[in-house]
Scaffold this active site. Structure first.
Site, PDB file in Angstrom:
ATOM      1  N   ASN A 255       0.846  -1.199   0.000  1.00 25.53           N
ATOM      2  CA  ASN A 255       0.000   0.000   0.000  1.00 25.53           C
ATOM      3  C   ASN A 255       0.884   1.252   0.000  1.00 25.53           C
ATOM      4  O   ASN A 255       0.869   2.048   0.947  1.00 25.53           O
ATOM      5  CB  ASN A 255      -0.937  -0.012   1.206  1.00 25.53           C
ATOM      6  CG  ASN A 255      -2.122   0.901   1.031  1.00 25.53           C
ATOM      7  OD1 ASN A 255      -2.240   1.610   0.033  1.00 25.53           O
ATOM      8  ND2 ASN A 255      -3.014   0.905   2.002  1.00 25.53           N
ATOM      9  N   HIS A 286      -6.874   2.848  11.453  1.00 20.77           N
ATOM     10  CA  HIS A 286      -7.678   1.742  10.926  1.00 20.77           C
ATOM     11  C   HIS A 286      -8.907   1.442  11.781  1.00 20.77           C
ATOM     12  O   HIS A 286      -9.828   0.776  11.294  1.00 20.77           O
ATOM     13  CB  HIS A 286      -6.828   0.480  10.794  1.00 20.77           C
ATOM     14  CG  HIS A 286      -6.003   0.430   9.553  1.00 20.77           C
ATOM     15  ND1 HIS A 286      -4.749   1.014   9.465  1.00 20.77           N
ATOM     16  CD2 HIS A 286      -6.243  -0.119   8.342  1.00 20.77           C
ATOM     17  CE1 HIS A 286      -4.259   0.813   8.245  1.00 20.77           C
ATOM     18  NE2 HIS A 286      -5.136   0.140   7.547  1.00 20.77           N
TER      19      HIS A 286
END
Length: 384
Positions: A255, A286
């Site tokens: 990512n 997250h």
């Protein structure tokens, strides 16, 4: 071609984003529009010296409240709107903190002589533009503005987008084949097997790869594709992720746009323990579920161990056979540790996390942690 479409482009991107948010999230779209509007007001009213602090604090507080309020609803398969809203808010956090840093560092300068609407429209369009609202690599405000104002801006040729879509089909075919091969284990009873753990994690990785390629295809066909090497996944990146024997290299490549954002936002600005702080903030960003807290903490410890173990092993591998053994064994270890971390992060309940922790799969991460501790203890006498 005459340059009269700059403002309508911004309006079109913003209106499309609002329409997409309303369609995909329903009433939950309000949770995205409120911080977007608030962030624009802060960006336009607070001085560059303090804008990053204000934006970071307000946005992360809002995102945390949304995670706490919608966390249980986001896990319900019947209604996907809360999960989509949380994902869009997380992407908004990336954009607005990146833009605030640009303003704070002087990369993006205020435009004197422009009215409030003229200044706010590009900012709102950047935060809510429909091609990147639900996914895609992080794009800087300067690049977005240059693409929107370019007189020759045209969509990417369809053959390039078609090539990416073909890549997605291949990845999805691999994922479907793996799902058919993977035993239909009930619950987490099969987690003791390292092969089962690796296969489960590979399913997650293939899903991420497919989504990243699809997101970039959408951006390219809309004329807002990432710069060379600035996307989340390329052929070279995919090869690196699957063949590297260094967990630190995997972490930097995984990512990529989010990794660069975390490095700039936390790692380069943290005076003490920047690695641990970066992974701790990543867990916060997250959502702070038990699996995410455990997974990212484990990830930080494994990367720190990786930095210290590999120089020691390289020094011991002097012969050709020893080097082959070193690369082969550390590649297997890296694959298994990555699998363990991914499965932990994707775990949705504390009971399943306990089953993972008490399984044989924890032996390798625990061994890495013990070796790290021994190496740290061995370094102290040398420093003294």
């Amino acid at each position: 071609a005459k340059g009269h479409l700059v403002s309508p482009r911004y309006v079109f991107l913003l209106a499309g984003g609002c329409l997409l948010a309303g369609t995909a999230m329903g009433i939950y779209a309000v949770l995205l529009l409120i911080p977007a509007a608030g962030s624009v007001l802060v960006l336009l009213s607070v001085s560059p010296a303090h804008v990053h602090t204000w934006v970071f604090g307000l946005q992360m507080c809002w995102q945390t409240l949304c995670h706490l309020g919608l966390g249980s609803r986001a896990l319900e398969p019947q209604d996907t709107r809360p999960a989509i809203a949380l994902s869009a808010i997380m992407l908004l956090t990336q954009k607005v903190t990146s833009l605030a840093l640009d303003i704070h560092e002087g990369t993006v300068l205020p435009q004197p002589g422009q009215g409030l609407l003229q200044q706010a429209l590009p900012l709102c369009s950047y935060l809510l533009s429909f091609p990147a609202l639900l996914g895609g690599p992080l794009c800087s405000f300067s690049r977005f503005q240059a693409q929107a104002m370019s007189l020759g801006a045209v969509p990417c040729p369809l053959w390039a987008v078609g090539r990416r879509c073909l890549w997605v089909l291949v990845l999805q075919a691999l994922r479907a084949g793996l799902e058919g091969w993977l035993p239909r284990a009930q619950g987490w009873a099969g987690m003791a097997g390292l092969g089962h753990l690796w296969a489960r994690a590979l399913l997650f990785r293939l899903a991420y790869y497919s989504q990243w390629v699809l997101d970039e295809a959408l951006l390219e066909v809309a004329g807002f594709g990432p710069a060379e090497g600035q996307g989340d996944l390329s052929g070279h990146d995919l090869w690196t992720l699957e063949t590297t024997h260094r967990l630190a290299v995997f972490s930097r490549t995984w990512n990529k746009s989010t990794s660069r954002w975390l490095r700039r936002l936390i790692f380069q600005r943290c005076p003490a323990q920047p690695l641990l702080a970066t992974f701790a903030f990543s867990a916060w960003w997250h959502g702070l579920r038990p699996g995410q807290l455990f997974g990212f903490l484990c990830w930080a410890i494994m990367v720190e161990a990786d930095y210290r173990i590999h120089p020691f092993l390289r020094a011991q591998a002097t012969s050709h056979m020893a080097k082959l053994l070193y690369h082969g064994s550390t590649w297997v270890f890296t694959q298994l540790i990555v699998a363990y971390i991914l499965v932990a992060v994707e775990t949705e309940s504390f009971s399943m996390l306990c089953l993972l922790w008490t399984s044989y799969s924890s032996i390798l991460p625990l061994s890495y942690g013990i070796v790290l501790l021994l190496l740290l203890l061995a370094e102290k006498p040398k420093q003294n």
